[in-house]
Every structure is written in structure tokens, then in C-alpha cells.
Design a protein around this motif. Sequence first.
Motif, PDB file in Angstrom:
ATOM      1  N   LYS A  75      -5.922  -2.335   7.285  1.00  0.00           N
ATOM      2  CA  LYS A  75      -4.586  -2.912   7.438  1.00  0.00           C
ATOM      3  C   LYS A  75      -4.263  -2.957   8.929  1.00  0.00           C
ATOM      4  O   LYS A  75      -4.866  -2.221   9.734  1.00  0.00           O
ATOM      5  N   PRO A  76      -3.339  -3.819   9.338  1.00  0.00           N
ATOM      6  CA  PRO A  76      -2.894  -3.813  10.746  1.00  0.00           C
ATOM      7  C   PRO A  76      -2.176  -2.503  11.072  1.00  0.00           C
ATOM      8  O   PRO A  76      -1.540  -1.894  10.203  1.00  0.00           O
ATOM      9  N   LEU A  77      -2.275  -2.083  12.319  1.00  0.00           N
ATOM     10  CA  LEU A  77      -1.599  -0.859  12.761  1.00  0.00           C
ATOM     11  C   LEU A  77      -0.523  -1.222  13.778  1.00  0.00           C
ATOM     12  O   LEU A  77      -0.768  -1.998  14.707  1.00  0.00           O
ATOM     13  N   HIS A  78       0.662  -0.606  13.599  1.00  0.00           N
ATOM     14  CA  HIS A  78       1.799  -0.963  14.446  1.00  0.00           C
ATOM     15  C   HIS A  78       2.445   0.306  15.013  1.00  0.00           C
ATOM     16  O   HIS A  78       1.919   1.413  14.877  1.00  0.00           O
ATOM     17  N   ARG A 119      -1.645   7.315   5.176  1.00  0.00           N
ATOM     18  CA  ARG A 119      -2.630   7.301   4.088  1.00  0.00           C
ATOM     19  C   ARG A 119      -2.884   5.902   3.540  1.00  0.00           C
ATOM     20  O   ARG A 119      -3.936   5.653   2.946  1.00  0.00           O
ATOM     21  N   GLU A 120      -1.951   4.980   3.749  1.00  0.00           N
ATOM     22  CA  GLU A 120      -2.104   3.644   3.179  1.00  0.00           C
ATOM     23  C   GLU A 120      -3.312   2.918   3.774  1.00  0.00           C
ATOM     24  O   GLU A 120      -3.416   2.729   4.974  1.00  0.00           O
ATOM     25  N   LYS A 121      -4.250   2.543   2.919  1.00  0.00           N
ATOM     26  CA  LYS A 121      -5.420   1.746   3.248  1.00  0.00           C
ATOM     27  C   LYS A 121      -6.330   2.377   4.307  1.00  0.00           C
ATOM     28  O   LYS A 121      -7.067   1.702   5.004  1.00  0.00           O
ATOM     29  N   ILE A 122      -6.276   3.698   4.413  1.00  0.00           N
ATOM     30  CA  ILE A 122      -7.256   4.390   5.259  1.00  0.00           C
ATOM     31  C   ILE A 122      -8.555   4.500   4.464  1.00  0.00           C
ATOM     32  O   ILE A 122      -8.530   4.738   3.250  1.00  0.00           O
ATOM     33  N   PHE A 123      -9.695   4.301   5.128  1.00  0.00           N
ATOM     34  CA  PHE A 123     -10.951   4.343   4.370  1.00  0.00           C
ATOM     35  C   PHE A 123     -12.022   5.219   5.007  1.00  0.00           C
ATOM     36  O   PHE A 123     -13.048   5.484   4.375  1.00  0.00           O
ATOM     37  N   SER A 124     -11.805   5.719   6.230  1.00  0.00           N
ATOM     38  CA  SER A 124     -12.833   6.547   6.854  1.00  0.00           C
ATOM     39  C   SER A 124     -12.227   7.354   7.997  1.00  0.00           C
ATOM     40  O   SER A 124     -11.205   6.964   8.584  1.00  0.00           O
ATOM     41  N   ILE A 158      -6.154  11.320  18.798  1.00  0.00           N
ATOM     42  CA  ILE A 158      -6.272  10.449  17.626  1.00  0.00           C
ATOM     43  C   ILE A 158      -6.317   8.994  18.073  1.00  0.00           C
ATOM     44  O   ILE A 158      -5.533   8.562  18.929  1.00  0.00           O
ATOM     45  N   ILE A 159      -7.231   8.263  17.469  1.00  0.00           N
ATOM     46  CA  ILE A 159      -7.369   6.826  17.690  1.00  0.00           C
ATOM     47  C   ILE A 159      -7.291   6.137  16.340  1.00  0.00           C
ATOM     48  O   ILE A 159      -7.835   6.629  15.342  1.00  0.00           O
ATOM     49  N   GLY A 160      -6.601   5.014  16.288  1.00  0.00           N
ATOM     50  CA  GLY A 160      -6.529   4.224  15.074  1.00  0.00           C
ATOM     51  C   GLY A 160      -7.321   2.942  15.234  1.00  0.00           C
ATOM     52  O   GLY A 160      -7.230   2.283  16.271  1.00  0.00           O
ATOM     53  N   ARG A 161      -8.109   2.602  14.230  1.00  0.00           N
ATOM     54  CA  ARG A 161      -8.880   1.355  14.264  1.00  0.00           C
ATOM     55  C   ARG A 161      -8.654   0.554  12.985  1.00  0.00           C
ATOM     56  O   ARG A 161      -8.640   1.101  11.889  1.00  0.00           O
ATOM     57  N   SER A 162      -8.454  -0.742  13.171  1.00  0.00           N
ATOM     58  CA  SER A 162      -8.504  -1.697  12.077  1.00  0.00           C
ATOM     59  C   SER A 162      -9.221  -2.921  12.637  1.00  0.00           C
ATOM     60  O   SER A 162      -9.631  -2.919  13.799  1.00  0.00           O
ATOM     61  N   ARG A 163      -9.390  -3.933  11.841  1.00  0.00           N
ATOM     62  CA  ARG A 163     -10.188  -5.071  12.287  1.00  0.00           C
ATOM     63  C   ARG A 163      -9.627  -5.663  13.579  1.00  0.00           C
ATOM     64  O   ARG A 163      -8.501  -6.164  13.631  1.00  0.00           O
ATOM     65  N   GLY A 164     -10.423  -5.591  14.664  1.00  0.00           N
ATOM     66  CA  GLY A 164     -10.038  -6.168  15.941  1.00  0.00           C
ATOM     67  C   GLY A 164      -8.984  -5.397  16.699  1.00  0.00           C
ATOM     68  O   GLY A 164      -8.503  -5.867  17.733  1.00  0.00           O
ATOM     69  N   VAL A 165      -8.593  -4.212  16.217  1.00  0.00           N
ATOM     70  CA  VAL A 165      -7.508  -3.448  16.846  1.00  0.00           C
ATOM     71  C   VAL A 165      -7.966  -2.016  17.095  1.00  0.00           C
ATOM     72  O   VAL A 165      -8.594  -1.394  16.240  1.00  0.00           O
ATOM     73  N   LYS A 166      -7.635  -1.511  18.286  1.00  0.00           N
ATOM     74  CA  LYS A 166      -7.879  -0.111  18.622  1.00  0.00           C
ATOM     75  C   LYS A 166      -6.615   0.431  19.260  1.00  0.00           C
ATOM     76  O   LYS A 166      -6.188  -0.044  20.306  1.00  0.00           O
ATOM     77  N   ARG A 167      -6.003   1.407  18.623  1.00  0.00           N
ATOM     78  CA  ARG A 167      -4.768   1.998  19.143  1.00  0.00           C
ATOM     79  C   ARG A 167      -5.073   3.418  19.627  1.00  0.00           C
ATOM     80  O   ARG A 167      -5.458   4.289  18.854  1.00  0.00           O
TER      81      ARG A 167
END
Length: 370
Positions: free
Chosen positions: A133-136, A110-115, A154-163
Motif C-alpha cells: 500500500k502507499p505510505l503517507h 499492520r494494514e497490508k504489511i507483508f514482510s 525504521i524504514i518503510g517500503r512500498s512499490r517505488g517508495v522508501k520512507r
Amino acid sequence: MECSYFGKCGSCTLYRLNYEDQIISKKEAITTLFKSLYQGSFDFFPSQDSHYRARAEFRLWKEGDTLSYAMGAADKKSTLCIDACPKVDLKIAALMPELLKAIESSSILREKIFSIEFLCTSEHLLVTLLYHKPLHVAWDEEAKILEQRFGIGIIGRSRGVKRVLSRDFAEECLDVAGRTYRYRVFEGGFSQPNRAINRAMIAWVLEQMSECEDLLELYCGYGNFTIPLASKFQKVLATEISKTSIKSALINCELNDVHTISFLRMSAEELTSALNHERTFNRLAHLDLDAYRFSHVFVDPPRSGMDEKSLAFISQFEHIIYISCNPQTLKRDLEILALRYEIKRFALFDQFPNTEHLESGVILKRRSIL
């Protein structure tokens, strides 16, 4: 469709009309808009009026540790928190509240999720979580629990990162004109949002095809129209600027055992220059462009429509198939094409009930020069 947020949410603007009256209103608006260009009848394809969206995106609103889905409010100035949306596919609708509770229960998720973005097909449900936020690895472990619990990707995205935890695509099966077509749609690429209307659009275009040689397609996407149309033509040359869509299109050819299509990652403007012998491209070195005998050109441009040079280029072909998601730019382009072409068929596809939006399909044939 019934929705407790009608009048508050800015998405559905025709909520005061029942669906039958919406259809009447849309037909009247299009008839008026195009009356100077077309006086014939319109083929109209209605949608189911609820649970029609297979692709949806929601912002998230946070109060403490509590999350809510959010939409733009009707006043266009504020945000409206919602707990359900009757427009989305039933599988998405069922998942939405349970998924949000699960994300809320994990501080990492939930931390810093926005969409949150949803992509639903006949075979898969893919969910993308977007973060500031960065995803690790710790995020991966928590998200994998959700994948297994809900049977989703499920896919995680943050700036410049796709997990990507398991897959970054969803597979679709569409039954059209007695044949089943399979598509692999990658996350981040465009896909048709209303699956039932998409089937109707493909079937309608196929019905219009006769006396075909080769097909040129601009803005081909992942091959949604291209692959079924290949059965009507000797050869197909199709272009798209999106790397993700071209990747998907090439795979879709293999999935459907179609080998008469050449897909190119080029803009419509670049291909226009190449076919006009104005420029040469290394990407075209393996093709003999002069070997094609194009009887038809198919275009499905973005909302901005076609540029002047591309319009001039497609005007050299006998037949034009034009799919449009914006009646205003379609009218602008048809005003130019109507100087040389006659509109033979005009179809309206109601992709988004309860809104003013309307998709169109137009078949044009070049006028005989006496």
C-alpha cells in the motif's frame, strides 16, 4: 542450537546432526567435491551455532488482526508460522515478539504489511517494514513511535517508495588483526550476515598477503575486504555494480582514513574490457590505468560465479584471491584456473550452521612456465 521448528521449517536442513557432526559432514563433502583439484588440508572456521545471523528477513502471515512471522515449510509447498528464530542475533531475537505486538496494535502499521527485514550491527538495529500500500505522513507518525520506544531505526517500503524516519544505514565496528574498522552499511545493500565469520574471513585473507604491489578487486561491495586489504598494498582499484554499495564504500574510506583506494561503479565485465584496452569509459577518465602494477586480484562474485571472459582476464595476474559463496560454481571456475594456477591455501567458513551452505576462500599462485 535448539529450535521447536526443526523438521517443520525449511531453513535448517542439517538439524538432525549436532554441530560437531555438521562440521565433519561439511568437510567431507568439500574434500570429495574438490579432490580432483586439491589434496591439501582445509582451514576451517566454525561459527557459533545459534544467534549468528545479523541480517534476516521474515514474511508475515495475517489472521484477522493477528500477525505472525512466517517461513517456508520443509515440504516446500506451504508456509509455517513461527514466534521465534534462534538463528538471529540476540538483539533481533529480543525485538521480534515485542515489535510484532506493537505493529498489531496499530491499524495503520499492520494494514497490508507483508514482510519485515532486520539489519543488526555492533552499533545499530535497523528494521524495514514492507507494504502492499502507499505510505503517507500518518504512517510516519506511527512508525516514529516505534523508533523511539525500541531505540531502533525504521524504514518503510512500498512499490517505488522508501520512507526514512531517521537514518537508512547501520554502522558496524569490526576488530580485525589488532585494528578496528568502521563500516556504514546502507539499507538495501549487501552485507555479510555472520559478523564473527566475517571477521575470520578478513583476518584469514590478510594473513596470506606478502610481497604485494597493487590490488585489483572485482565485486567489492561496500569495501568489507577492500579497506583492511589496503594496508597490504600500494594502491587498490576496486569495482562494484551496485550504486548503494559504492556509496557506502566511499564513505567507509573516509571513516577509516584510507586514501589509497579508487572505487568504480562498473561491472567486472566492463572493467575487464577497459583494462584490456578494448573500450574506453568516461568514468575512468580521471585514472591512469597503466600506472597500476597489479600483483594480486581479489574476487568475491555472486553465487553464479565468474563469466568466462572475466576468468580469462584474471588469469594474467600472479596471485588470485577467490572468495566464494557457492562451492559448485567455485569448482567450475577452479577447473579453468587450475590449468595455470596452483592452489596454495583453501579455507572453509561456516556462515550458516544447520544448513548445507558453506563459504570458501582460495589463494592461487600462477605456475612457473619452464
